[in-house]
Design a protein around this motif. Sequence first.
Motif, PDB file in Angstrom:
ATOM      1  N   ALA A   1       0.911  -7.163  -7.310  1.00  0.00           N
ATOM      2  CA  ALA A   1       0.997  -5.706  -7.464  1.00  0.00           C
ATOM      3  C   ALA A   1      -0.365  -5.023  -7.378  1.00  0.00           C
ATOM      4  CB  ALA A   1       1.680  -5.373  -8.787  1.00  0.00           C
ATOM      5  N   ASP A   2      -1.421  -5.649  -7.958  1.00  0.00           N
ATOM      6  CA  ASP A   2      -2.727  -4.989  -7.907  1.00  0.00           C
ATOM      7  C   ASP A   2      -3.623  -5.650  -6.870  1.00  0.00           C
ATOM      8  OD1 ASP A   2      -3.100  -7.360  -9.151  1.00  0.00           O
ATOM      9  OD2 ASP A   2      -4.488  -6.603 -10.676  1.00  0.00           O
ATOM     10  N   GLY A   3      -2.992  -6.339  -5.935  1.00  0.00           N
ATOM     11  CA  GLY A   3      -3.746  -7.132  -4.962  1.00  0.00           C
ATOM     12  C   GLY A   3      -4.559  -6.312  -3.975  1.00  0.00           C
ATOM     13  N   ALA A   4      -4.345  -4.991  -3.962  1.00  0.00           N
ATOM     14  CA  ALA A   4      -5.046  -4.179  -2.964  1.00  0.00           C
ATOM     15  C   ALA A   4      -5.991  -3.179  -3.601  1.00  0.00           C
ATOM     16  CB  ALA A   4      -4.027  -3.467  -2.088  1.00  0.00           C
TER      17      ALA A   4
ATOM     18  N   LEU B   1      -1.275   5.614   7.129  1.00  0.00           N
ATOM     19  CA  LEU B   1      -1.455   4.207   7.468  1.00  0.00           C
ATOM     20  C   LEU B   1      -0.438   3.833   8.542  1.00  0.00           C
ATOM     21  CD1 LEU B   1      -3.281   1.957   6.358  1.00  0.00           C
ATOM     22  CD2 LEU B   1      -1.397   1.276   4.891  1.00  0.00           C
ATOM     23  N   LEU B   2      -0.943   3.288   9.634  1.00  0.00           N
ATOM     24  CA  LEU B   2      -0.069   2.912  10.748  1.00  0.00           C
ATOM     25  C   LEU B   2      -0.022   1.397  10.826  1.00  0.00           C
ATOM     26  CD1 LEU B   2       1.523   4.066  13.164  1.00  0.00           C
ATOM     27  CD2 LEU B   2      -0.593   3.979  14.486  1.00  0.00           C
ATOM     28  N   ASP B   3       1.175   0.826  10.741  1.00  0.00           N
ATOM     29  CA  ASP B   3       1.326  -0.633  10.795  1.00  0.00           C
ATOM     30  C   ASP B   3       1.566  -1.023  12.248  1.00  0.00           C
ATOM     31  OD1 ASP B   3       1.711  -3.264  10.191  1.00  0.00           O
ATOM     32  OD2 ASP B   3       3.731  -3.021   9.391  1.00  0.00           O
ATOM     33  N   LEU B   4       0.498  -1.371  12.952  1.00  0.00           N
ATOM     34  CA  LEU B   4       0.650  -1.714  14.375  1.00  0.00           C
ATOM     35  C   LEU B   4       1.281  -3.093  14.521  1.00  0.00           C
ATOM     36  CD1 LEU B   4      -2.708  -0.398  15.853  1.00  0.00           C
ATOM     37  CD2 LEU B   4      -0.420   0.489  16.286  1.00  0.00           C
TER      38      LEU B   4
ATOM     39  N   LEU C   1       0.814  -1.217   0.000  1.00  0.00           N
ATOM     40  CA  LEU C   1       0.000   0.000   0.000  1.00  0.00           C
ATOM     41  C   LEU C   1       0.848   1.267   0.000  1.00  0.00           C
ATOM     42  CD1 LEU C   1      -2.765  -1.056   2.548  1.00  0.00           C
ATOM     43  CD2 LEU C   1      -3.092  -0.606   0.122  1.00  0.00           C
ATOM     44  N   THR C   2       1.966   1.235   0.693  1.00  0.00           N
ATOM     45  CA  THR C   2       2.725   2.473   0.880  1.00  0.00           C
ATOM     46  C   THR C   2       4.051   2.487   0.145  1.00  0.00           C
ATOM     47  OG1 THR C   2       3.793   1.632   2.858  1.00  0.00           O
ATOM     48  CG2 THR C   2       1.736   2.808   3.172  1.00  0.00           C
TER      49      THR C   2
END
Lengths: 624, 93
Positions: A165-168, A65-68, A33-34
């Motif tokens: 690559a386009d999985g999201a 976006l925070l990756d906890l 995503l990022t």
Amino acid sequence: MSTVTVDTSRLGPPLVALVGNPNCGKTALFNLLTGSRQKVANYAGVTVERKEGRLQLPSGRRVALLDLPGTYSLAPHSPDEQVTCDVLAGRFDGERRPDLVLAVVDATRLARQLRLVLGLMRMGLPVVVALNMTDLARARGHVVDADALSAALGVPVVSTVAVRADGARALLERLDLPAPAPVAAGTRGGDALADDHRRVRDILRQLGLDSLQAHAFSDRADRVLLHPVAGPVLLLALLFVVFQAVFAWAEAPMGWIESATAAAGDALGALLPPGLLRSLLVDGLVAGLGGVLVFLPQIVILFFFILVLEESGYLPRAAFLLDRLMGGVGLSGRSFIPLLSSFACAIPGIMATRTIQNPRDRWVTIMIAPLMTCSARLPVYALLIGAFVPARSVAGGLELQGLVLFALYAAGIVSAIAVAWLVKRFGTRDRRQTLMMELPDYHWPSLRNVAIGLWQRVLIFLRRVGGVILALTVLLWFLASFPAPPAGATGPAIEYSFAGMLGHLLLPLFEPLGFNWQIAVALVPGMAAREVVVSALGTVYALSATADDTAQALAPLIAAQWSLPTALSLLAWFVFAPQCLSTLATVRRETGGWRAPLLMAGYLFGLAWLAAFITYRIAQACCP
Amino acid sequence: MTPSDSGIPRPQRLSDAPSGRRLFIHAVNAATDEGQEWVARLRELGFIEGEPVQVLRRGQPGGEPLAVRVGVSTFALRRAEAACIQVVPADAS
């Protein structure tokens, strides 16, 4: 700098928190995503890594976006899980409460993961479920109907494939829609876990997913990789390759960095008139920069292996195989690779301890890592052994010099075991350590995730540790260069400098160990790196030789001037040798405070002094 | 399995169960306070009453740690941790 706190309590773009079990592909989804637009820092006061990224939705809206940290439940059992729970509850200082929770769920392990989703829904935050690894689930014959799951849970569910690559894409489109209203969660009374368990079981039955199969390939692979004989043999072979790579492959690039540093210093020196500025730039700044960069090859190579092993799912298996061995001294199998790497250099080793989840295990591993004889001690050992230990064979055709070198390595390992055992015996109230470690399915590591991981490690080292090493190198240059010797001085310049004064000042401390003032003075610049002691001794003895010849010229000189007990005492000193400021800077960064590095310097100094003292006295008594 | 008086197999500790045998979790409990935290953790990981469980293999030497399959996940447990889990054979319940 070790605890970079990012205060996000100020207003900004909507904050989406990624939450999920460990090994659910959460970090891969975050990377997808990022991309490389990530900021890695530490949460205030804890050694838990904070990863934030920015992304732009199809509508152009921006989202943070925070990756906890991965968590199995919302009842925390470790510092990372504590961070996740506190942030979600909105009670983590300096962190605003997320506007939306993106619950990442591994489609191949739905039961446990959906229980976490139910827990998240109860927290009163809007939840969107990212149903990840749907490709793997499909390959095993499970087709998870996202819409049916969404209807059953009452929250939006979107299928994702984090490794594509386009999985999201569907997920990005969903994030563009208004956030769903928080679901009024059921009352939390009695045994919430049992209730959740029942509800999830019903949902899975309804969706025809109550007979998920375990990953057959992982089971087949484990039959070999965890086999009582084949498993350890393969692990040993792998560890040999890793160690060989960190030790040997890094040598060439390290050599290039050293020559490039020297060339840059020469080029710069030629441009400037001799004097203070030239000395500062060449001997302080350029040498310091080179001293930082020279660690990079080992760090990159070690972390390449660690990231590949971690991504593929093998690292927990290695920990499984080594658990018994390390458990004897109160550590877990996870400590092995960091300790092994410390034989090359403690800095990548200490950085590698972040793969150890248990904070106490990690702390002990960091503390004993410098006892593994690093390659920087070899030049010192080589000089002293060459000068004082006769090159002859002893019983059984063993080379005496080699035997002494082996004894020095063994002394380090034995002390590390002893220290770890002592900490286990007396240091902690909770003596029963937990393992409870998941052995995830094997999968191919993604090149993209390994590359992003490597890049982050390099940046962290350069930003957080590099600056400290550079500053210390310049400081040591200053100490060794000022004040300049008085006119007509006969001794070497360093003797009149602050470093010389410090050496003389410290002499009473070192005299009981049989050290003369030359050694005491050389130990001061040697704080930059242990091998610098050799060239520093050359400077003190006023040898005008280039670095490579110093040892050759020095050996007969010290052989004539030092007694054998003095030499043995110095060898014993270097088994513990606390004076590596780069290591201490790394420890400070990794533990987020001064306590651990100060304690480490203190206890290593004490051990070194004691070992050298005993060695000196015994050697004096035996060979007066 | 030794049948108890009631004819239902007596639960056995997972740490003592033979490798490869299909089992069901009967109960998860611990005698000590320290063990209570383990119990909570084990249940969160999926070691819940009624779930199918199986010891896949044991580490060597010393038979520790254990690789345990619960549901579709695999966990490495130390012997003391596995001892909190009471199991009954799958074919008997």
